[in-house]
Write a protein that holds these residues in place. Structure first.
Motif, PDB file in Angstrom:
ATOM      1  N   MET A   1       0.838  -1.198   0.000  1.00  0.00           N
ATOM      2  CA  MET A   1       0.000   0.000   0.000  1.00  0.00           C
ATOM      3  C   MET A   1       0.877   1.253   0.000  1.00  0.00           C
ATOM      4  O   MET A   1       0.620   2.207  -0.722  1.00  0.00           O
ATOM      5  CB  MET A   1      -0.922   0.004   1.222  1.00  0.00           C
ATOM      6  CG  MET A   1      -1.892   1.168   1.260  1.00  0.00           C
ATOM      7  SD  MET A   1      -3.245   0.975   2.441  1.00  0.00           S
ATOM      8  CE  MET A   1      -2.392   0.688   3.970  1.00  0.00           C
TER       9      MET A   1
ATOM     10  N   TYR B   1      -2.564  -5.320   7.395  1.00  0.00           N
ATOM     11  CA  TYR B   1      -3.438  -4.156   7.452  1.00  0.00           C
ATOM     12  C   TYR B   1      -4.044  -4.014   8.842  1.00  0.00           C
ATOM     13  O   TYR B   1      -4.444  -5.019   9.456  1.00  0.00           O
ATOM     14  CB  TYR B   1      -4.549  -4.280   6.404  1.00  0.00           C
ATOM     15  CG  TYR B   1      -5.391  -3.040   6.307  1.00  0.00           C
ATOM     16  CD1 TYR B   1      -4.872  -1.882   5.734  1.00  0.00           C
ATOM     17  CD2 TYR B   1      -6.675  -3.007   6.811  1.00  0.00           C
ATOM     18  CE1 TYR B   1      -5.630  -0.718   5.667  1.00  0.00           C
ATOM     19  CE2 TYR B   1      -7.442  -1.853   6.745  1.00  0.00           C
ATOM     20  CZ  TYR B   1      -6.906  -0.710   6.169  1.00  0.00           C
ATOM     21  OH  TYR B   1      -7.650   0.427   6.115  1.00  0.00           O
ATOM     22  N   ASP B   2      -4.117  -2.793   9.327  1.00  0.00           N
ATOM     23  CA  ASP B   2      -4.766  -2.479  10.585  1.00  0.00           C
ATOM     24  C   ASP B   2      -4.194  -3.368  11.697  1.00  0.00           C
ATOM     25  O   ASP B   2      -2.992  -3.484  11.823  1.00  0.00           O
ATOM     26  CB  ASP B   2      -6.290  -2.621  10.435  1.00  0.00           C
ATOM     27  CG  ASP B   2      -7.047  -1.839  11.494  1.00  0.00           C
ATOM     28  OD1 ASP B   2      -6.537  -0.788  11.938  1.00  0.00           O
ATOM     29  OD2 ASP B   2      -8.152  -2.275  11.880  1.00  0.00           O
TER      30      ASP B   2
ATOM     31  N   PRO C   1      -4.347  -7.789   3.818  1.00  0.00           N
ATOM     32  CA  PRO C   1      -4.813  -6.719   2.922  1.00  0.00           C
ATOM     33  C   PRO C   1      -5.941  -7.253   2.027  1.00  0.00           C
ATOM     34  O   PRO C   1      -5.864  -8.388   1.551  1.00  0.00           O
ATOM     35  CB  PRO C   1      -3.573  -6.397   2.091  1.00  0.00           C
ATOM     36  CG  PRO C   1      -2.414  -6.899   2.885  1.00  0.00           C
ATOM     37  CD  PRO C   1      -2.926  -8.079   3.653  1.00  0.00           C
TER      38      PRO C   1
END
Length: 146
Positions: free
Chosen positions: A11, A59-60, A65
């Motif tokens: 990302m 992610y997070d 992702p």
């Protein structure tokens, strides 16, 4: 000549850089390399490679992702017996689940019958000099298993 297939999700560009470092290390070891962003390939393309590598970010707080979920699910359906695999990626130590997606892909590859070529490499955010050395050693270890 042996072929290494690297598939990445990135990302911020950190994981793409990691994939590029591994690709260059393979090339320096006289290994052919195919490198693709995860939305551009199907998991079964790993069947054509001798060495299979996934580079992913987390992610997070520990999630895969979104763009790599299909590859993750399809990978687990494959028979990659006789292949060598390795997983690397970036994360942020700010989160409790640091680089969890790397471990998730390690488990997915294990289901395929492929042989784990070396320990996972987890990079905090972007690759520093020490990380680059680890990634080059990662590539060397995978090649040594061929």
């Amino acid at each position: 000549m042996a072929l290494a297939k690297i598939v990445y999700a990135s990302m911020t560009g950190n994981t793409e850089e990691i994939a590029d470092i591994v690709a260059e290390a393979f090339e320096n070891l006289d290994i052919d390399v195919e490198i693709n962003e995860c939305t551009q390939v199907d998991a079964d393309e790993f069947e054509d490679a001798d060495i299979c590598v996934v580079a992913t970010y987390t992610y997070d707080d520990g999630d895969l992702p979104d763009e790599i979920v299909d590859l993750y699910e399809d990978l687990q359906e494959l028979d990659l017996s006789g292949k060598i695999y390795g997983v690397c990626g970036s994360g942020d130590t700010f989160y409790d689940e640091f680089c969890k997606s790397v471990d998730d892909f390690d488990a997915a590859f294990a289901k395929t019958g492929a042989v784990k070529g070396t320990e996972n490499v987890k990079v905090d955010l972007n690759a520093e000099e020490e990380d680059i050395e680890k990634l080059e050693a990662f590539a060397k270890a995978l090649v040594s298993k061929l």
